[in-house]
Write an enzyme that holds these catalytic residues in place. Structure first.
Site, PDB file in Angstrom:
ATOM      1  CG  HIS A 185       1.030   1.909   7.363  1.00  0.00           C
ATOM      2  ND1 HIS A 185       0.490   2.195   6.130  1.00  0.00           N
ATOM      3  CD2 HIS A 185       1.945   0.924   7.143  1.00  0.00           C
ATOM      4  CE1 HIS A 185       1.049   1.417   5.212  1.00  0.00           C
ATOM      5  NE2 HIS A 185       1.934   0.635   5.798  1.00  0.00           N
TER       6      HIS A 185
ATOM      7  CB  SER B 114      -0.962   0.003   1.190  1.00  0.00           C
ATOM      8  OG  SER B 114      -0.254  -0.089   2.405  1.00  0.00           O
ATOM      9  CD  GLU B 115       0.289   3.909   2.212  1.00  0.00           C
ATOM     10  OE1 GLU B 115      -0.752   4.550   2.009  1.00  0.00           O
ATOM     11  OE2 GLU B 115       0.337   2.920   2.978  1.00  0.00           O
ATOM     12  CB  THR B 116       7.344   1.901  -1.027  1.00  0.00           C
ATOM     13  OG1 THR B 116       6.812   0.597  -1.287  1.00  0.00           O
ATOM     14  CG2 THR B 116       8.859   1.829  -0.951  1.00  0.00           C
TER      15      THR B 116
END
Length: 280
Positions: free
Chosen positions: A77, A46-48
């Site tokens: 997060h 979902s995110e990096t």
């Protein structure tokens, strides 16, 4: 091509594989925008995030946050996971609080025992949800309109709009029509019943991101920050509570919310799962 330190961590959980994973690249100042975007697309998380030297004089470090599709000004997060990795990589804050720089500005982070917590940033958009949009949300959630007992814009960067249902059971039963919700970042919250659900949390949260490679986010700090500002500010939640998220996906995320003075802090535990290097 440069070899850089890399970690993958699990956020909002003390038990690996039960929270929301995040990939973090350390010392990424020389990595191009295109390379960052390509790596975030490749991880398919979902995110990096990418840790860089700060530009703001009051910041301890700077972070850039990418989904597989776009760069975000702020996300919850990734904030906690990036801070965890920064500290684990030898970062030493200048003051009692850690100050993260991101495209949304400076975010304060505090250590609270085994947890990290960030100060909820100001909402970019708040207030009532338009009746036509509420009708659309109800259809997209396959609900009747009267099932939604409260709603609010809670946008602190990603664009969140939120609705409240009567119970945790109703939240967990949702099977959204993602096509009908296209273009929305939608949060849904419902209260736990102490007799039926237990006392491990007070609210159940789900986060729907139609059109994303991750259409339901496992555990979402930015959404929970916006929800906390709404729920505490309107008297729908106490000043301290725990939210559960990820249950419908087999996760067991726990988001710790606490109001201290004028600040609302949103936190949880972070667990390191992978350490190594990445060639970028």
């Amino acid at each position: 091509m440069t070899t850089l330190p890399f970690q993958q961590v699990d956020v909002f959980t003390a038990q690996a594989l039960k929270g929301n994973p995040l990939a973090v690249v350390v010392g990424a100042d020389a990595v191009s925008d295109a390379r960052m975007a390509a790596f975030a697309d490749w991880t398919n998380l979902s995110e990096t995030t990418f840790l860089l030297r700060p530009r703001a004089p009051d910041a301890d470090y700077r972070v850039r946050i990418f989904t597989p599709e776009r760069e975000l000004p702020f996300a919850g997060h990734p904030t906690l996971g990036s801070c965890h990795v920064w500290l684990a990589s030898g970062g030493v804050p200048r003051g009692a609080e850690i100050v993260q720089e991101c495209d949304a500005g400076l975010v304060r982070i505090r250590r609270d025992g085994a947890s990290l917590a960030f100060a909820a940033p100001p909402l970019r958009r708040a207030g009532p949800v338009e009746p036509e949009l509420l009708d659309r949300i109800a259809r997209g959630l396959r609900l009747t309109r009267d099932t939604i007992i409260a709603s609010q814009w809670v946008d602190n960067g990603p664009g969140w709009v939120a609705v409240m249902l009567r119970s945790r059971a109703e939240v967990l039963a949702l099977q959204p029509d993602y096509a009908a919700l296209a273009g929305l970042d939608l949060g849904v919250v419902g209260k736990w019943d102490r007799d039926r659900d237990g006392t491990d949390a007070e609210f159940e949260v789900r986060a729907f991101i139609p059109g994303s490679s991750v259409p339901e986010d496992p555990v979402t700090g930015s959404l929970n920050a916006g929800l906390a500002q709404w729920l505490i500010g309107s008297g729908l939640a106490p000043s301290t509570y725990v939210a559960s998220q990820g249950t419908a996906l087999g996760r067991a995320g726990r988001v710790e919310v606490r109001q201290i003075g004028a600040d609302i802090w949103v936190g949880g535990k972070v667990t390191t799962c992978i350490e190594g290097t990445v060639a970028l």
